[in-house]
Enzyme design. Structure first.
Site, PDB file in Angstrom:
ATOM      1  N   ASP A   1       0.855  -1.198   0.000  1.00 20.97           N
ATOM      2  CA  ASP A   1       0.000   0.000   0.000  1.00 20.97           C
ATOM      3  C   ASP A   1       0.884   1.239   0.000  1.00 20.97           C
ATOM      4  OD1 ASP A   1      -1.961   1.944   0.449  1.00 20.97           O
ATOM      5  OD2 ASP A   1      -1.969   1.584   2.618  1.00 20.97           O
TER       6      ASP A   1
ATOM      7  N   ASP B   1      -4.315   3.688   2.746  1.00 22.69           N
ATOM      8  CA  ASP B   1      -5.704   3.285   3.003  1.00 22.69           C
ATOM      9  C   ASP B   1      -5.807   1.842   3.488  1.00 22.69           C
ATOM     10  OD1 ASP B   1      -5.144   1.888   0.696  1.00 22.69           O
ATOM     11  OD2 ASP B   1      -6.849   2.669  -0.459  1.00 22.69           O
TER      12      ASP B   1
ATOM     13  N   ASP C   1      -1.874  -1.392  -3.800  1.00 23.21           N
ATOM     14  CA  ASP C   1      -2.198  -0.679  -5.032  1.00 23.21           C
ATOM     15  C   ASP C   1      -1.111  -0.921  -6.083  1.00 23.21           C
ATOM     16  OD1 ASP C   1      -0.119   1.198  -4.192  1.00 23.21           O
ATOM     17  OD2 ASP C   1      -1.649   2.036  -2.848  1.00 23.21           O
TER      18      ASP C   1
ATOM     19  N   ASP D   1      -9.345 -17.203 -15.561  1.00 28.23           N
ATOM     20  CA  ASP D   1     -10.093 -17.703 -14.409  1.00 28.23           C
ATOM     21  C   ASP D   1     -11.208 -18.642 -14.886  1.00 28.23           C
ATOM     22  OD1 ASP D   1     -10.699 -17.423 -11.470  1.00 28.23           O
ATOM     23  OD2 ASP D   1     -12.605 -16.690 -12.277  1.00 28.23           O
TER      24      ASP D   1
ATOM     25  N   GLU E   1      -7.117 -21.807 -15.821  1.00 26.22           N
ATOM     26  CA  GLU E   1      -7.437 -22.482 -14.559  1.00 26.22           C
ATOM     27  C   GLU E   1      -8.536 -23.503 -14.830  1.00 26.22           C
ATOM     28  OE1 GLU E   1      -9.080 -21.326 -10.084  1.00 26.22           O
ATOM     29  OE2 GLU E   1      -9.998 -20.437 -11.863  1.00 26.22           O
TER      30      GLU E   1
END
Length: 547
Positions: free
Chosen positions: A27, A31, A35, A206, A275
């Site tokens: 980060d 927050d 990121d 995915d 996957e």
């Protein structure tokens, strides 16, 4: 903007891919959530491991009901993670460091907040009315068939506006797209092209076998259990009680994968990693999806993501793979963002954490195929034990306490044990806790210790790259009466023998007569003695030799 580059089109064969879970990596804005700028800042560390590529879990615009696997805009970065400019800067730094970039492409379903679904549910006659899987109820008002959601309950949700059910393999806020509609396929390929034009080198697809459903909506039959049936969550989740013949892995998927491959082939040096979750049929599905040069480049299954870390299990999985996947390519892993971290799955006592962490990467790095590492495994991180109040994963919340979900492997990366939240963030609280037992294993504490798990990973990956035979050479198992994993890797005259003792007891291994000349080639961290053609391996020990 980075464009397609010339290079080795087969760079992905035998590649080492490092998975980054953006929420939990670094980060930079305070927050408590990771990121893209944080990823960029840590790319030199990733490169120092000796990996070839990074795989980014989803960072697209999303309401985050399933941590980004519910996409609301495929062509933008969620503000939580930054901007497209941040992404481009990350790409440029990866190029400077020689790292390829693979991104998660979640196209079997969208968020219910996606503009496509909002339009589709508005009426039965709008231009996108057939973009999702809609079905009328049975006369008694129940769903059209018995299909289930992996996240619990029926795989259908009633919509009062259309007065129909829509299909969802996962959360009810993740409606499934109707890939039987060619407009849906075109739209999805356009999102893939968007990122190809931005320079990404590949896509982790995915749930790649979930794209199509049976158009007749035939019900799934129950699983017939026998000695060969596997199902790790049968007692927890009724999803595994069905044989999923009709809600996934449909034959129509093949032609779409060919369309996808055709698009990627227009760019240099691109790849795909699928996957495949298909129960006992996963390797068969993998073989079909990776055969030839016109579908996926490689796939992975869940076969090595089990609690079993034994010679018998690993040999069984690899042998079945060699029998079934005769013209394809596999990507192996022991951990990812969906399963308990492997040191916790494999160890019986806390004292075994380090030796098992070392042994696991030593085994993985010698298998035929590409390999995926999951952030933090290079530190030997164990699974985090979280309270119910800490959970963010809807899967775990749904099945608690029988199943604790996936948050335990998604806790923040630990960088500096002396800092708050182990250097992950300057916030007072992260999106998931940073457990003390993980904080003490931070990068800063292992960086300069020669025998640390971190440096063992570096040396082992360097050993893999030094021996081209490990990237794509043949792999042949050697029979032995001992409880050992023994195989030979061979390519262009180079032959390496590996003997792994995955047990907790010392074992002796007598070299077979076929190996007339033996020259030890110790793997990093291991050098058991060879005496009179016999090797004495301690617990969790490895012997390697040129033969």
């Amino acid at each position: 903007m980075v464009t397609a580059q010339n290079g080795d089109p087969n760079w992905w064969r035998g590649a080492v891919i490092y998975q980054v879970y953006p929420r939990s990596f670094q980060d930079t804005n305070g927050d408590g959530i990771g990121d893209i700028k944080g990823i960029t800042s840590r790319l030199p560390y990733i490169a120092s491991l000796g990996v070839d590529a990074i795989w980014l879990s989803p960072f697209f615009t999303s309401p985050m009901a399933d941590m980004g696997y519910d996409v609301a805009d495929y062509c933008n970065v969620d503000p939580m993670f930054g901007t497209l400019s941040d992404f481009d800067e990350m790409m440029a730094e990866c190029e400077r460091l020689g790292l390829k970039v693979i991104i998660d492409q979640v196209i079997s379903h969208t968020s219910d907040q996606h503009a496509w679904f909002i339009e589709s549910r508005s009426s039965r006659t709008n231009p996108r009315s057939d973009w999702y899987v809609w079905a009328d109820p049975k006369p008694d008002g129940t769903p059209p068939n018995n299909w289930l959601s992996i996240f619990g309950g029926p795989g259908w949700e009633w919509d009062g506006i259309r007065k129909q059910y829509y299909m969802h393999n996962f959360l009810l806020s993740q409606p499934d797209l109707n890939f039987h509609n060619p407009d849906v396929q075109d739209a999805m390929l356009a999102t893939v092209k968007f990122w190809l034009e931005r320079g990404v080198h590949g896509f982790r697809l995915d749930t790649v076998n979930y794209y199509f459903h049976d158009k007749q909506l035939r019900p799934n039959p129950p699983v017939v259990y026998d000695a060969n049936t596997t199902g790790l969550e049968t007692d927890t989740n009724p999803y595994s009680m069905q044989s999923h013949l009709y809600d996934k892995s449909q034959p129509e998927n093949i032609e779409f994968l060919k369309r996808l491959r055709s698009l990627l082939d227009q760019y240099d040096c691109r790849t795909t990693v699928g996957e495949v979750g298909d129960g006992d049929r996963s390797l068969t599905t993998l073989a079909i999806y990776t055969s030839g040069d016109d579908k996926l480049h490689m796939c992975y299954t869940f076969d090595l993501l089990s609690p079993r870390f034994t010679a018998k299990h690993i040999r069984g999985v690899i042998s079945r793979c060699q029998e079934i996947v005769t013209n394809g390519w596999v990507c192996w892993a022991f951990s990812n963002h969906d399963v308990v971290r492997h040191v916790s799955r494999f160890m019986q006592t806390p004292q075994e954490r380090e030796p098992i962490a070392r042994l696991a990467i030593s085994v993985l790095s010698t298998l035929r195929g590409s390999i995926c590492l999951y952030q933090g495994e290079e530190l030997g991180l164990p699974e985090a034990e979280l309270s119910f109040e800490d959970l963010r994963d809807p899967y775990g919340i749904r099945f608690w306490p029988a199943f604790k979900g996936r948050d335990g492997c998604r806790t923040p990366m630990v960088w500096d044990a002396k800092k708050s939240l182990a250097g992950f963030s300057e916030a007072t609280k992260a999106w998931l806790p940073v457990p003390p037992e993980q904080a003490v294993l931070a990068v800063d504490g292992q960086q300069d210790i020669e025998q640390s798990v971190l440096n063992h990973y570096r040396r082992t990956l360097e050993f893999r790259k030094r021996h081209a035979v490990l990237l794509d050479g043949d792999m042949t198992f050697v029979d032995t009466a001992a409880d050992l994993l023994v195989f030979v890797r061979e390519k262009q005259g180079e032959r390496l023998l590996f003997v792994f003792n995955l047990t907790r007891e010392a074992q002796d291994y007598a070299l077979p007569a076929e190996f007339t000349e033996v020259s030890p080639e110790p793997m990093p961290g291991y050098d058991p003695p060879l005496s009179d053609r016999s090797v004495r391996l301690g617990a969790f020990d490895v012997f390697c030799a040129k033969v």
